[in-house]
Design an enzyme around this catalytic site. Structure first.
Site, PDB file in Angstrom:
ATOM      1  N   THR A 101       0.728  -1.115  -0.075  1.00 57.11           N
ATOM      2  CA  THR A 101       0.211   0.034   0.534  1.00 57.11           C
ATOM      3  C   THR A 101       0.904   1.100   0.021  1.00 57.11           C
ATOM      4  O   THR A 101       0.536   2.011  -0.662  1.00 57.11           O
ATOM      5  CB  THR A 101      -1.219  -0.098   1.079  1.00 57.11           C
ATOM      6  OG1 THR A 101      -1.808  -1.332   1.233  1.00 57.11           O
ATOM      7  CG2 THR A 101      -1.782   0.792   1.042  1.00 57.11           C
TER       8      THR A 101
ATOM      9  N   ALA B  90       6.025  -8.370   1.704  1.00 55.33           N
ATOM     10  CA  ALA B  90       6.341  -9.391   1.915  1.00 55.33           C
ATOM     11  C   ALA B  90       5.440 -10.408   2.639  1.00 55.33           C
ATOM     12  O   ALA B  90       5.854 -11.632   2.432  1.00 55.33           O
ATOM     13  CB  ALA B  90       7.219  -9.194   3.481  1.00 55.33           C
TER      14      ALA B  90
ATOM     15  N   THR C 100      13.219   4.517  10.937  1.00 57.93           N
ATOM     16  CA  THR C 100      14.477   3.803  11.279  1.00 57.93           C
ATOM     17  C   THR C 100      14.364   2.256  10.714  1.00 57.93           C
ATOM     18  O   THR C 100      13.166   2.118   9.928  1.00 57.93           O
ATOM     19  CB  THR C 100      14.624   4.021  12.428  1.00 57.93           C
ATOM     20  OG1 THR C 100      15.343   4.652  13.160  1.00 57.93           O
ATOM     21  CG2 THR C 100      14.954   2.120  13.470  1.00 57.93           C
TER      22      THR C 100
ATOM     23  N   CYS D 220     -17.398  -6.382   2.116  1.00 62.05           N
ATOM     24  CA  CYS D 220     -18.134  -5.250   3.416  1.00 62.05           C
ATOM     25  C   CYS D 220     -17.373  -4.291   4.215  1.00 62.05           C
ATOM     26  O   CYS D 220     -16.638  -4.386   5.077  1.00 62.05           O
ATOM     27  CB  CYS D 220     -18.239  -6.311   5.418  1.00 62.05           C
ATOM     28  SG  CYS D 220     -19.409  -8.055   4.811  1.00 62.05           S
TER      29      CYS D 220
HETATM   30  C1  LIG Z   1      -2.244  -7.077  -0.466  1.00 65.69           C
HETATM   31  C2  LIG Z   1      -1.944  -6.777  -1.926  1.00 65.69           C
HETATM   32  C3  LIG Z   1      -2.263  -4.787  -1.603  1.00 65.69           C
HETATM   33  C4  LIG Z   1      -1.821  -4.341   0.036  1.00 65.69           C
HETATM   34  O1  LIG Z   1      -0.142  -4.801   0.729  1.00 65.69           O
HETATM   35  P1  LIG Z   1      -0.053  -4.748   2.187  1.00 65.69           P
HETATM   36  O2  LIG Z   1       1.552  -4.933   1.866  1.00 65.69           O
HETATM   37  O3  LIG Z   1      -0.739  -5.371   2.715  1.00 65.69           O
HETATM   38  O4  LIG Z   1      -0.731  -2.668   2.429  1.00 65.69           O
HETATM   39  C5  LIG Z   1      -2.025  -4.252  -2.440  1.00 65.69           C
HETATM   40  N1  LIG Z   1      -1.813  -4.547  -4.317  1.00 65.69           N
HETATM   41  C6  LIG Z   1      -2.411  -5.761  -3.736  1.00 65.69           C
HETATM   42  C7  LIG Z   1      -2.696  -7.045  -5.444  1.00 65.69           C
HETATM   43  C8  LIG Z   1      -2.347  -6.933  -2.859  1.00 65.69           C
HETATM   44  O5  LIG Z   1      -3.089  -7.970  -3.392  1.00 65.69           O
END
Ligand SMILES: *Cc1c(COP(=O)(O)O)cnc(C)c1O
Length: 398
Positions: free
Chosen positions: A74, A202, A242, A328
């Site tokens: 994200t 990750a 950090t 939801c």
């Molecule tokens: C899970 C996902 C995200 C978000 O990843 P986070 O590390 O949880 O912020 C963004 N894009 C896609 C396509 C995802 O499947």
């Protein structure tokens, strides 16, 4: 076999025990700050971070210096898209993306629209694929960024990324891809695919939550993004704060493991996924596959079960962790924007289930899930006036 069974690996994955083991010393003994230059605790942490950077880079065909660590995909999506928009605001204000992107991309684009950017949301076909010709036609002199996800998190569809990368390069436009669902699962190569920016995380590849990365091209062209987070100048000034050393070590180890076993693992999961799909299709009629049959993540299956509410189906298979095609939100049940973009009817969207297989799923579990789903669908359909009333064989979408 232990219950409940986890089959929702597009939402998150368990941490691989090898990853956990690699991380643990960095909590208790090797707890140094990677930015401490004056003592061995710092050096040790820095060396671990640089090893992880190399491991992540290797998995996607990048150079270690081109990887910066973030809190997850994200943040990486936000940094890439907002960064390019800010960097190039004098050259142009147009961004091209696709209707089926993750909200981390869509919401970022919407926010940029409020501050004067123009965003094109390209449609997808019935299988969720974007047409590279549509991308080409959307490019104008104002276009500064094309952002198209590598593989979709709901339907597993894999876009023609290399083709889009070539188009972007030919037109001098930067190309970002949210490759969160692809990295570690299918081959990704930033050089061969002409990718300039790539987000990953990750926890979708058996690493810990809260740590991810952004690949930022350093050569042909060199990209340098303005940071969203200031202070200290970590990560080449693009992401201060950090470093999360245990998380980064876990991310690196997760990348190393995926690189080593990707071919075998994807083959095993493809077989299990097909076993699940074929078993369900053999046991039930009026089940429709969502997404592309072949251009698809090997561990993804998304099905619509006519005349069955997905929410009721999940309750019927309560010892299996699965997802529905609707999210939801606060109060209402919102049908998935991804399935909507495929042109699937509202009814079949509310009847859709996502299966996400993973590293620790077994054939025995797959067979159990298949049996429970077939049973539950049959039970619910017996209660459904729609199913008996309408007669079978009616296809409303999917
Ligand atoms: C899970 C996902 C995200 C978000 O990843 P986070 O590390 O949880 O912020 C963004 N894009 C896609 C396509 C995802 O499947």
């Amino acid at each position: 076999m232990k219950l409940p069974i986890y089959m929702d690996h597009h939402a998150t994955t368990p941490v691989d025990p090898r990853v956990f083991e690699a991380m643990t010393p960095y909590f208790l003994q090797k707890f140094g700050n990677a930015a401490s230059r004056k003592h061995s605790f710092g050096w040790e942490a820095e060396a671990a971070v640089e090893l992880a950077r190399k491991q992540a880079a290797q998995l996607i065909g990048a150079r270690p210096k081109e990887i910066i660590f973030t809190s997850g995909a994200t943040e990486s999506d936000n940094l890439a898209i907002r960064g390019v928009a800010e960097l190039h605001h004098e050259r142009g204000n147009h961004i091209i993306t696709v209707a089926t992107e993750h909200n981390a991309v869509l919401d970022t684009c919407k926010r940029l629209e409020r501050s004067g950017c123009r965003v094109t949301y390209l449609p997808v076909d019935r299988n969720g694929l974007v047409d590279p010709d549509d991308v080409r036609r959307a490019i104008s002199a104002q276009t500064v960024l094309i952002t198209v996800m590598f593989a979709n998190n709901e339907i597993g569809t894999i876009h023609p990324v290399a083709e889009i990368g070539r188009l972007a390069r030919e037109n001098g436009v930067l190309f970002h891809t949210d490759a969160t669902q692809a990295v570690g699962h299918v081959p990704v190569d930033v050089e061969k695919m002409n990718i300039d920016l790539l987000s990953f995380t990750a926890h979708k590849m058996y690493g810990p939550k809260g740590i991810g990365g952004l690949y930022i091209r350093r050569k042909n062209p060199r990209v340098a993004l303005p940071p969203m987070i200031e202070g200290g100048g970590h990560e080449r000034g693009m992401r201060s704060g950090t470093l999360n050393v245990p998380g980064i070590v876990g991310l690196g180890e997760a990348c190393r493991i995926c690189a080593g076993q990707m071919d075998a693992e994807s083959e095993r999961l493809r077989k299990l996924r097909d076993r699940l799909k074929n078993g369900i299709l053999a046991g039930l009629d009026e089940v429709y596959l969502n997404g592309d049959e072949t251009k698809r993540l090997p561990h993804n299956l998304n099905l619509s079960f006519a005349c069955v509410e997905a929410e009721s189906l999940l309750m019927g298979v309560h010892d299996v962790a699965l997802s529905t095609g609707s999210a939801c939100t606060s109060a209402a049940v919102e049908p998935s924007h991804v399935l909507k973009a495929l042109g699937i009817s509202e009814e079949l969207i509310q009847s859709s289930i996502r299966f996400g297989l993973g590293r620790f799923n077994t054939e025995e579990e797959v067979d159990y899930v298949k049996d429970r789903v077939v049973e539950a669908v049959n039970r619910l359909r017996e209660l459904s006036p729609l199913y008996h009333g309408s007669g079978s064989g009616k296809r409303t979408g999917g």
